[in-house]
Scaffold this active site. Structure first.
Site, PDB file in Angstrom:
ATOM      1  N   HIS A 116       0.817  -1.216   0.000  1.00  0.00           N
ATOM      2  CA  HIS A 116       0.000   0.000   0.000  1.00  0.00           C
ATOM      3  C   HIS A 116       0.857   1.275   0.000  1.00  0.00           C
ATOM      4  O   HIS A 116       0.353   2.354  -0.311  1.00  0.00           O
ATOM      5  CB  HIS A 116      -0.987  -0.003   1.176  1.00  0.00           C
ATOM      6  CG  HIS A 116      -0.387   0.310   2.515  1.00  0.00           C
ATOM      7  ND1 HIS A 116      -0.032  -0.669   3.419  1.00  0.00           N
ATOM      8  CD2 HIS A 116      -0.091   1.481   3.120  1.00  0.00           C
ATOM      9  CE1 HIS A 116       0.446  -0.115   4.512  1.00  0.00           C
ATOM     10  NE2 HIS A 116       0.415   1.197   4.361  1.00  0.00           N
ATOM     11  N   ASP A 146       0.353  -7.668   1.616  1.00  0.00           N
ATOM     12  CA  ASP A 146       0.753  -6.269   1.699  1.00  0.00           C
ATOM     13  C   ASP A 146       2.275  -6.108   1.753  1.00  0.00           C
ATOM     14  O   ASP A 146       2.808  -5.340   2.561  1.00  0.00           O
ATOM     15  CB  ASP A 146       0.115  -5.590   2.910  1.00  0.00           C
ATOM     16  CG  ASP A 146       0.119  -4.057   2.787  1.00  0.00           C
ATOM     17  OD1 ASP A 146       0.319  -3.570   1.660  1.00  0.00           O
ATOM     18  OD2 ASP A 146      -0.048  -3.377   3.810  1.00  0.00           O
ATOM     19  N   GLY A 218       3.278   6.812   7.970  1.00  0.00           N
ATOM     20  CA  GLY A 218       4.657   6.993   7.525  1.00  0.00           C
ATOM     21  C   GLY A 218       5.559   5.875   7.990  1.00  0.00           C
ATOM     22  O   GLY A 218       6.623   5.627   7.424  1.00  0.00           O
ATOM     23  N   ASN A 219       5.149   5.171   9.080  1.00  0.00           N
ATOM     24  CA  ASN A 219       5.901   4.010   9.552  1.00  0.00           C
ATOM     25  C   ASN A 219       5.691   2.783   8.664  1.00  0.00           C
ATOM     26  O   ASN A 219       6.471   1.828   8.740  1.00  0.00           O
ATOM     27  CB  ASN A 219       5.480   3.637  10.982  1.00  0.00           C
ATOM     28  CG  ASN A 219       6.330   4.313  12.043  1.00  0.00           C
ATOM     29  OD1 ASN A 219       5.832   5.140  12.795  1.00  0.00           O
ATOM     30  ND2 ASN A 219       7.610   3.954  12.110  1.00  0.00           N
ATOM     31  N   SER A 220       4.632   2.784   7.873  1.00  0.00           N
ATOM     32  CA  SER A 220       4.318   1.620   7.041  1.00  0.00           C
ATOM     33  C   SER A 220       5.505   1.237   6.172  1.00  0.00           C
ATOM     34  O   SER A 220       6.093   2.089   5.499  1.00  0.00           O
ATOM     35  CB  SER A 220       3.107   1.916   6.153  1.00  0.00           C
ATOM     36  OG  SER A 220       1.936   2.038   6.902  1.00  0.00           O
ATOM     37  N   THR A 236       3.014  -2.613   9.290  1.00  0.00           N
ATOM     38  CA  THR A 236       2.000  -2.543   8.238  1.00  0.00           C
ATOM     39  C   THR A 236       0.828  -1.639   8.573  1.00  0.00           C
ATOM     40  O   THR A 236       0.373  -0.866   7.751  1.00  0.00           O
ATOM     41  CB  THR A 236       1.480  -3.960   7.920  1.00  0.00           C
ATOM     42  OG1 THR A 236       2.563  -4.744   7.439  1.00  0.00           O
ATOM     43  CG2 THR A 236       0.392  -3.929   6.864  1.00  0.00           C
ATOM     44  N   ILE A 238      -1.977   0.126  11.907  1.00  0.00           N
ATOM     45  CA  ILE A 238      -2.324   0.383  13.295  1.00  0.00           C
ATOM     46  C   ILE A 238      -3.822   0.172  13.468  1.00  0.00           C
ATOM     47  O   ILE A 238      -4.581   0.186  12.502  1.00  0.00           O
ATOM     48  CB  ILE A 238      -1.939   1.814  13.725  1.00  0.00           C
ATOM     49  CG1 ILE A 238      -2.624   2.840  12.821  1.00  0.00           C
ATOM     50  CG2 ILE A 238      -0.441   1.992  13.718  1.00  0.00           C
ATOM     51  CD1 ILE A 238      -2.339   4.281  13.209  1.00  0.00           C
ATOM     52  N   LEU A 275      -2.612 -26.329   1.268  1.00  0.00           N
ATOM     53  CA  LEU A 275      -2.852 -27.579   1.997  1.00  0.00           C
ATOM     54  C   LEU A 275      -4.129 -28.236   1.510  1.00  0.00           C
ATOM     55  O   LEU A 275      -4.166 -29.438   1.276  1.00  0.00           O
ATOM     56  CB  LEU A 275      -2.929 -27.296   3.496  1.00  0.00           C
ATOM     57  CG  LEU A 275      -3.069 -28.498   4.423  1.00  0.00           C
ATOM     58  CD1 LEU A 275      -1.864 -29.421   4.299  1.00  0.00           C
ATOM     59  CD2 LEU A 275      -3.210 -28.030   5.874  1.00  0.00           C
ATOM     60  N   GLY A 276      -5.190 -27.442   1.368  1.00  0.00           N
ATOM     61  CA  GLY A 276      -6.436 -27.966   0.820  1.00  0.00           C
ATOM     62  C   GLY A 276      -7.466 -28.376   1.847  1.00  0.00           C
ATOM     63  O   GLY A 276      -8.133 -29.403   1.691  1.00  0.00           O
ATOM     64  N   GLY A 279     -12.424 -25.272   7.222  1.00  0.00           N
ATOM     65  CA  GLY A 279     -12.979 -25.715   8.489  1.00  0.00           C
ATOM     66  C   GLY A 279     -13.194 -24.599   9.480  1.00  0.00           C
ATOM     67  O   GLY A 279     -13.404 -23.448   9.101  1.00  0.00           O
TER      68      GLY A 279
END
Length: 460
Positions: A116, A146, A218-220, A236, A238, A275-276, A279
């Site tokens: 992003h 992301d 800005g930390n992203s 990523t 907050i 894995l398939g 559940g």
């Protein structure tokens, strides 16, 4: 005077003899021995922040974290221009500038950041900690997790960060968040790991590290590091009602990030092993519903056709409690571990079946080779050609209709695209299978983009 002195000596000797006799004969015996030792500072656990040295880790991190500027162009509607120049002049292009952070992961200029941060960029610019600025090339992205990978051609070898093992971190462990919030470069904040395998979407697709280190806009794309200065996550997002830091921040674990980046470097896209299984996460209520004793783990409701799980012999009703050596408490634990694997990797799946524990090796299947089915609909992820043809960036394609209630509409629906289920975006097949899991007898609302470009809504 001599007499007084003699009496003092006699009294003193008497006291010593009395005290010695008490110690020898009357004082309770103890088999324990008390030893005073110096505090052990080899670990940071249980120490206050004032006793932990963050300086080495911070110094290693700040030189490897960069400032990322994203220049993009968007179209905006201008009613005044439309009044004077008509519809052709009503739409204008407007330049937008966004900023974020990134982490140098190799000396030759590869940089990890968030998808992003660089999304829709027409121009990318990276500024190092020494204030040198370079144009950046976008190598590849993974919008689901992301993560994005950039490359700059620097005129020197760059300081870079080494990957730590995000599976090895523990709740309560000290960590540092390093980035460029509000364009304040080289900002370091400290906190602890608050939780692991946190899924904010409630779809089980994400598996974040949650911390209470202060992270702001800005930390992203910046670094989450341990006290050894090792990269254990990419900051990523907050969770905040105001848009600024309000107590918790989240990072993509380094093990997932490393796998994605290696795929982008080697293949140009992300190789996803499947894995398939579909559940439910277990708790007391779910366990009672299915008539089982386990309250932790992942209960298998359905096995995906042609998947590794089907070929290995996993069955409906099995409870997955471990993948290799990783304990599985729910779907976010399961998905986070599988996201570090590739097609044809073998995973030892420990299950509980008929109240007995059993370990079955499962070879992961390539995602594109299997189809998913729920409520009589077989579906698959849309391709890049589908995205271009329909002008969309998400959705799930209907491959085949077997539901008796919909069989009369099969010709129209097959090849169409599911946009949402119960007002939740159909981002991919995992999202849809998770939403429909256990809803065979319940009605769901679908928003569908048909092959002729119409949007229809059906309930069944």
């Amino acid at each position: 005077m001599k007499k007084i002195g003699s009496l003092f000596i006699v009294s003193l000797l008497s006291g010593i003899i009395t005290l010695g006799a008490y110690k020898l004969f009357l004082e309770p015996k103890s088999n324990s021995s008390l030893t005073t030792v110096s505090p052990n500072y080899s670990k940071n656990v249980s120490l206050g922040a004032e006793n932990v040295d963050f300086t080495t880790a911070a110094d290693m991190a700040v030189h490897s974290v960069v400032h990322v500027k994203n220049v993009s162009v968007r179209k905006v509607y201008n009613p005044i221009m439309e009044f004077f120049y008509g519809s052709k002049g009503s739409v204008q292009q407007q330049e937008q500038i966004g900023t974020g952070s990134g982490v140098v992961i190799s000396e030759d200029g590869y940089i990890a950041t968030n998808n992003h941060v660089v999304q829709d960029a027409t121009d990318l610019e990276v500024t190092l900690n020494n204030n040198k600025t370079y144009k950046a090339k976008l190598v590849g992205t993974d919008s689901k997790m992301d993560i994005a990978l950039l490359k700059i051609d620097a005129d020197e070898k760059l300081p870079y960060m080494v990957f730590g093992d995000s599976d090895a971190i523990k709740v309560g462990e000290w960590v540092l968040a390093v980035g460029n919030p509000y364009n304040l470069t080289s900002t370091v904040t400290a906190g602890i790991v608050s939780a692991k395998a946190r899924d904010l979407s409630n779809e089980g697709l994400q598996s974040f590290i949650q911390t209470d280190a202060a992270v702001n806009p800005g930390n992203s794309g910046g670094a989450l590091v341990n006290t050894n200065g090792e990269l254990i996550g990419i900051n990523t997002m907050i969770s905040s009602p105001t848009g600024s830091y309000a107590g918790y921040s989240f990072a993509v674990p380094s093990n997932i990030t490393r796998k994605i980046i290696e795929d982008l470097m080697q293949f140009g896209n992300v190789q996803r092993g499947v894995l398939g299984v579909q559940g439910s996460e277990l708790n007391s209520a779910v366990a009672e519903h299915f008539g089982i004793n386990e309250t932790q783990g992942f209960y298998i409701n359905e096995i995906t056709k042609k998947s590794g799980a089907e070929k290995a012999g996993l069955k409906e009703g099995d409870v997955i409690v471990k993948l290799d050596t990783k304990k599985i408490n729910g779907f976010s634990d399961l998905s986070s571990y599988i996201n570090t694997k590739r097609p044809n990797d073998v995973v030892n799946v420990t299950i509980i079946r008929d109240e007995k524990e059993k370990t079955i090796p499962v070879t992961l299947t390539k995602k594109e080779l299997i189809t998913y089915e729920a409520k009589g609909i077989e579906f698959e992820d849309i391709s890049s050609n589908d995205k271009k043809e329909y002008g969309i960036n998400y959705g799930v394609k209907i491959k085949k209709i077997t539901n008796e209630d919909l069989i009369d509409y099969a010709n129209e629906l097959e090849g169409s695209i599911i946009l949402s289920v119960d007002n939740v975006k159909a981002k991919d097949v995992e999202t849809v299978t998770k939403l429909l899991s256990g809803k065979d007898k319940q009605r769901s609302r679908y928003e569908i983009l048909t092959k002729n470009g119409k949007i229809v809504r059906i309930i069944f």
